[in-house]
Design an enzyme around this catalytic site. Structure first.
Site, PDB file in Angstrom:
ATOM      1  N   LEU A  56       0.855  -1.184   0.000  1.00  0.00           N
ATOM      2  CA  LEU A  56       0.000   0.000   0.000  1.00  0.00           C
ATOM      3  C   LEU A  56       0.890   1.232   0.000  1.00  0.00           C
ATOM      4  O   LEU A  56       1.906   1.271   0.696  1.00  0.00           O
ATOM      5  CB  LEU A  56      -0.891   0.037   1.253  1.00  0.00           C
ATOM      6  CG  LEU A  56      -1.972  -1.019   1.366  1.00  0.00           C
ATOM      7  CD1 LEU A  56      -2.686  -0.900   2.711  1.00  0.00           C
ATOM      8  CD2 LEU A  56      -2.967  -0.891   0.233  1.00  0.00           C
ATOM      9  N   ASP A  57       0.509   2.241  -0.769  1.00  0.00           N
ATOM     10  CA  ASP A  57       1.235   3.510  -0.780  1.00  0.00           C
ATOM     11  C   ASP A  57       1.263   4.072   0.638  1.00  0.00           C
ATOM     12  O   ASP A  57       0.319   3.852   1.405  1.00  0.00           O
ATOM     13  CB  ASP A  57       0.510   4.479  -1.721  1.00  0.00           C
ATOM     14  CG  ASP A  57       1.275   5.763  -1.930  1.00  0.00           C
ATOM     15  OD1 ASP A  57       2.129   5.780  -2.825  1.00  0.00           O
ATOM     16  OD2 ASP A  57       1.026   6.736  -1.191  1.00  0.00           O
ATOM     17  N   PRO A  58       2.308   4.791   1.010  1.00  0.00           N
ATOM     18  CA  PRO A  58       2.361   5.356   2.363  1.00  0.00           C
ATOM     19  C   PRO A  58       1.143   6.208   2.728  1.00  0.00           C
ATOM     20  O   PRO A  58       0.724   6.227   3.881  1.00  0.00           O
ATOM     21  CB  PRO A  58       3.633   6.207   2.345  1.00  0.00           C
ATOM     22  CG  PRO A  58       4.502   5.548   1.336  1.00  0.00           C
ATOM     23  CD  PRO A  58       3.555   5.044   0.270  1.00  0.00           C
ATOM     24  N   ASP A  59       0.532   6.897   1.765  1.00  0.00           N
ATOM     25  CA  ASP A  59      -0.647   7.717   2.063  1.00  0.00           C
ATOM     26  C   ASP A  59      -1.909   6.892   2.247  1.00  0.00           C
ATOM     27  O   ASP A  59      -2.886   7.359   2.818  1.00  0.00           O
ATOM     28  CB  ASP A  59      -0.891   8.729   0.946  1.00  0.00           C
ATOM     29  CG  ASP A  59       0.108   9.857   0.955  1.00  0.00           C
ATOM     30  OD1 ASP A  59       0.801  10.046   1.979  1.00  0.00           O
ATOM     31  OD2 ASP A  59       0.218  10.559  -0.070  1.00  0.00           O
ATOM     32  N   ALA A  60      -1.908   5.661   1.732  1.00  0.00           N
ATOM     33  CA  ALA A  60      -3.100   4.816   1.801  1.00  0.00           C
ATOM     34  C   ALA A  60      -3.303   4.281   3.212  1.00  0.00           C
ATOM     35  O   ALA A  60      -2.358   3.999   3.935  1.00  0.00           O
ATOM     36  CB  ALA A  60      -2.980   3.656   0.818  1.00  0.00           C
TER      37      ALA A  60
END
Length: 187
Positions: A56-60
């Site tokens: 998962l992307d860090p912002d997700a």
């Protein structure tokens, strides 16, 4: 304490003579990488055998499935299973990272968009389609994540890959100069 500062283990929580094995379902917070969560579990359970079933992307935020011990053998099967996402799109705003955490580069009035117009476009994205991974994806290029390169302002050539989107529905639409849409995606 894990790098995220949210998880602690007391000295008597775990018996060091017991091999820990299983599947953990975590609610990954924004700002933490999938690897941060793996490191956290490695620290908590004092084992190197921890893997995740999709980055998962860090912002997700949301569900991150981790396999511990002998269960790491299941990771490849879980990683290839269908995934369900809820995504929010804001129209009329362009950022340098193509996501909400980037610096705004441009804003345009998109008040002409309607829920019906957005919904009618979704069918073109269902089924098997070719998708060029965005620069903010977790795909690797020469050993580095694309989102890391994107945040440094680097753009590289990416090959389109086939993906299958089995469900894509408009869950919510908010009108305005910068309208937003919440999509439910199973792929």
């Amino acid at each position: 304490m894990c790098a995220t500062g949210r998880y602690r283990r007391s000295a008597d929580t775990l018996n060091r003579d017991v091999a820990i094995s299983g599947i953990l379902v975590l609610d990954k917070p924004a700002g933490a990488t999938s690897h941060d969560m793996v490191d956290c579990i490695r620290h908590l359970f004092q084992t190197r055998r921890v893997g995740h079933t999709g980055t998962l992307d860090p912002d997700a935020t949301g569900v991150l499935v981790l396999c511990v011990g002998q269960a790491t053998r299941l990771a490849e099967y879980l990683a290839s299973a269908s995934k369900h996402y809820r995504a929010e799109i804001v129209f009329g705003v362009r950022t340098d990272s193509m996501d909400g955490s980037g610096a705004v580069l441009e804003e345009r009035d998109a008040s002409h968009l309607s829920a019906q117009a957005v919904s009618s476009l979704l069918s073109a994205f269902r089924g098997k389609i070719l998708q060029t991974p965005p620069m903010v994806s977790a795909r690797h290029h020469q050993g580095r994540r694309l989102y890391e390169l994107a945040r440094e302002g680097v753009t590289v050539e990416r090959e389109p890959r086939q993906v299958e989107i089995s469900e894509l529905e408009l869950a919510r639409f908010t009108a305005g100069a910068s309208p937003s849409a919440t999509l439910e995606v199973t792929c």
